[in-house]
Design a protein around this motif. Structure first.
Motif: not given
Length: 111
Positions: A33, A37, A70-71, A74
């Motif tokens: 994650s 970011d 998925r992240r 996006t």
């Protein structure tokens, strides 16, 4: 499990070492994650996950990859799985993740 990131040639290279299993998958999820970011914040187009020193990944680790994809999609990032050893290649093939992700034979970012 150890995880480290470095930016090079417009790509964020994230290296995972050891095993992603029942005792380390949550840390792997947090690190992935953070890497997404970081790559998005630096406006990079690719996150290359260096698997060359990853001995094993459980189904929980594979789930982390699914959520990360998925992240990343996006955020407009591509995730490439790089330099998997034979055990990881088999895990990726059996789970069909070799169809979901681009697999690179090396971590060479000059490709």
């Amino acid at each position: 499990m150890d995880f480290s990131c470095r930016s090079t040639d417009g790509i964020l290279v994230a290296a995972v070492h050891g095993r992603v299993d029942e005792s380390t998958w949550e840390a792997f999820a947090d690190q992935m994650s953070g890497a997404i970011d970081q790559a998005a914040g630096e406006k990079l187009s690719e996150l290359m996950l260096d698997l060359s020193n990853l001995a094993y990944m459980s189904s929980r680790g594979l789930r982390v990859l699914t959520i990360a994809k998925r992240r990343a999609d996006t955020a407009g990032l591509t995730i490439t799985l790089a330099a998997p050893n034979e055990v990881m290649r088999e895990i990726l093939a059996i789970s069909r993740y070799d169809k979901l992700f681009h697999i690179s034979d090396s971590v060479d970012t000059g490709q």
